[in-house]
Design an enzyme around this catalytic site. Structure first.
Site, mmCIF file in Angstrom:
data_model
loop_
_atom_site.group_PDB
_atom_site.id
_atom_site.type_symbol
_atom_site.label_atom_id
_atom_site.label_comp_id
_atom_site.label_asym_id
_atom_site.label_seq_id
_atom_site.Cartn_x
_atom_site.Cartn_y
_atom_site.Cartn_z
ATOM 1 N N ASP A 4 -19.784 -31.699 -12.169
ATOM 2 C CA ASP A 4 -18.343 -31.520 -12.081
ATOM 3 C C ASP A 4 -17.985 -30.046 -12.205
ATOM 4 O O ASP A 4 -18.773 -29.233 -12.699
ATOM 5 C CB ASP A 4 -17.639 -32.313 -13.181
ATOM 6 C CG ASP A 4 -17.833 -33.814 -13.023
ATOM 7 O OD1 ASP A 4 -17.975 -34.264 -11.866
ATOM 8 O OD2 ASP A 4 -17.868 -34.521 -14.050
ATOM 9 N N HIS A 41 -21.913 -31.288 -5.988
ATOM 10 C CA HIS A 41 -20.727 -31.834 -6.646
ATOM 11 C C HIS A 41 -20.840 -33.348 -6.872
ATOM 12 O O HIS A 41 -20.044 -33.929 -7.626
ATOM 13 C CB HIS A 41 -19.481 -31.523 -5.794
ATOM 14 C CG HIS A 41 -18.228 -31.386 -6.600
ATOM 15 N ND1 HIS A 41 -18.142 -31.707 -7.938
ATOM 16 C CD2 HIS A 41 -16.980 -30.960 -6.246
ATOM 17 C CE1 HIS A 41 -16.919 -31.496 -8.374
ATOM 18 N NE2 HIS A 41 -16.183 -31.043 -7.377
#
Length: 415
Positions: free
Chosen positions: A390, A386
């Site tokens: 996204d 992450h």
């Protein structure tokens, strides 16, 4: 004249290995290039061939020892004949079996070796033979090159008749204590170097990356129909079976082109984007899963992908995969469905930023055109870093995979 057997070069940046198993013993005759030992590296098992024909004169290191590249692990009496192997073999048997010889004799236990018919056993198999009292020469081995495994010994012990030891005991010996019912045993086995490396890298991934998993499902109807329709013609033309991995690798290459962050990696304070796709695919090997890499997968057809995966699978079982074939990789596909997995959260393989998990196909009720119907469905899981990817990009990637699999025509027209 004695010839040294040394640890061969194992690949770039690999300087040591673990002596997994001796395939020959002192006193045994060997041919030139015949495997005499197996080494466990961070990625694969490597067999050490005899540099010359002769008789094993000495084993310098033991099983489980760590050895460096170039180190001497054994010596061969070059030019000696098999007839000279008898005396050293007896000495080696006595040396290896000192612990057994010092213990009280167990009539029910079959000898590990019989005259003229030597059986090479690993330490864990040797313990199982002594514990269960079976004759290893009468057991068919299922391991590599027909060698016995611990499971072979346990299976043989279950099929042989149980000795009537209690009935044969003298009536005047009531003090004899039988083994307690439901006795619990433990066995400590040293982790293989491969397993140690896997554990270290997975923990490193969890400590370094911000791992998140996003799920979707896919209707496999169209791919299954295409496979059933063309599998015979496909195998006849290309010499390999048509599976599902070819479709998913091709779909992943298209999705990675559209969402390049999933194919990227973080190096320091920079993001490295790539215009090529090297897909790591997990395949089964005798010592566990290995992950060879399909290079430039974006340039391969479905047939080319299936041929590459089939070749990897065959050589993984034979233990002939090369170290360089398992290095690199920009994205991983792991198919837990072949083992029956319904859903999982795979862990990324650093420095990669994403891994796609495939799962088993099962019929589930879904709504199509206002009707509840049964469809062969599969859950997809994308675990990703992450820090780099996204949620929008992760979902977009999975939807692209889903669209391509549910409508395989997209793979042909590059849509």
């Amino acid at each position: 004249m004695a010839t040294d057997v040394v640890v061969p070069t194992l690949g770039e940046s690999i300087t040591e290995a673990t002596l997994g198993q001796w395939l020959k013993k002192p006193g045994e005759a060997v041919k030139a290039d015949e495997p005499i030992a197996s080494l466990e590296t961070d990625k694969v098992s490597v067999e050490v061939p005899a540099p010359t024909a002769g008789v094993i004169a000495e084993l310098v290191v033991g099983e489980g020892d760590t050895v460096n590249v170039g180190a001497v692990i054994a010596r061969i009496d070059a030019g000696a004949t098999a007839s000279t192997a008898a005396t050293p073999a007896v000495e080696d048997r006595n040396a290896i079996g000192q612990a057994e010889a010092a213990a009280p004799a167990e009539p029910a236990a079959a000898p590990v070796e019989e005259a003229g018919d030597p059986v090479t056993l690993s330490p864990s198999v040797r313990r199982a033979v002594l514990e269960h009292g079976v004759d290893p020469s009468k057991i068919k081995g299922t391991g590599k090159d027909g060698r016995l495994t611990k499971d072979d010994v346990i299976a043989a012990a279950k099929t042989q008749p149980k000795p009537a030891a209690a009935a044969a005991a003298p009536a005047a010996a009531p003090v004899a204590v039988a083994a307690p019912a439901g006795e619990r045993r433990e066995e400590r086995v040293r982790m293989t170097r491969l397993r140690q490396t896997v554990a270290s890298r997975l923990k490193e991934a969890q400590n370094t990356a911000a791992i998140l998993t996003t799920f979707n499902d896919v209707d496999m109807t169209a791919v299954i129909e295409a496979r059933n329709k063309y599998k015979d013609l496909f195998e006849k033309k290309h010499g390999v079976r048509l599976g599902f991995m070819g479709f998913f690798v091709k779909a992943a290459c298209m999705a990675l082109r559209d969402v390049p962050a999933v194919n990227a990696s973080i190096e320091g304070d920079e993001i490295v984007y790539r215009d090529y796709v090297d897909v790591s695919v997990a395949v089964s090997a005798p010592n566990g899963l290995v992950v060879p890499v399909i290079r430039d997968a974006q340039d391969l057809s479905v047939a080319g992908i299936e041929k590459t995966i089939g070749d990897f699978g065959a050589r993984a079982k034979a233990g002939t995969l090369k170290l360089e074939e398992m290095k690199g990789g920009t994205f991983t596909i792991s198919n837990g469905g072949v083992f029956g997995s319904l859903m999982s959260t795979p862990i990324i393989n650093p420095p990669q930023a994403g891994v796609l998990g495939l799962h088993r196909i099962e019929e589930r009720p879904v709504v199509r055109d206002g009707q509840i119907v049964a469809r062969p469905m599969m859950y997809l899981a994308l675990s990703y870093d992450h820090r780099l990817i996204d949620g929008r990009e992760a979902v977009t990637f999975l939807v692209a995979i889903k669209n391509a699999i549910e409508d395989p025509t997209r793979l042909l027209i590059d849509l």
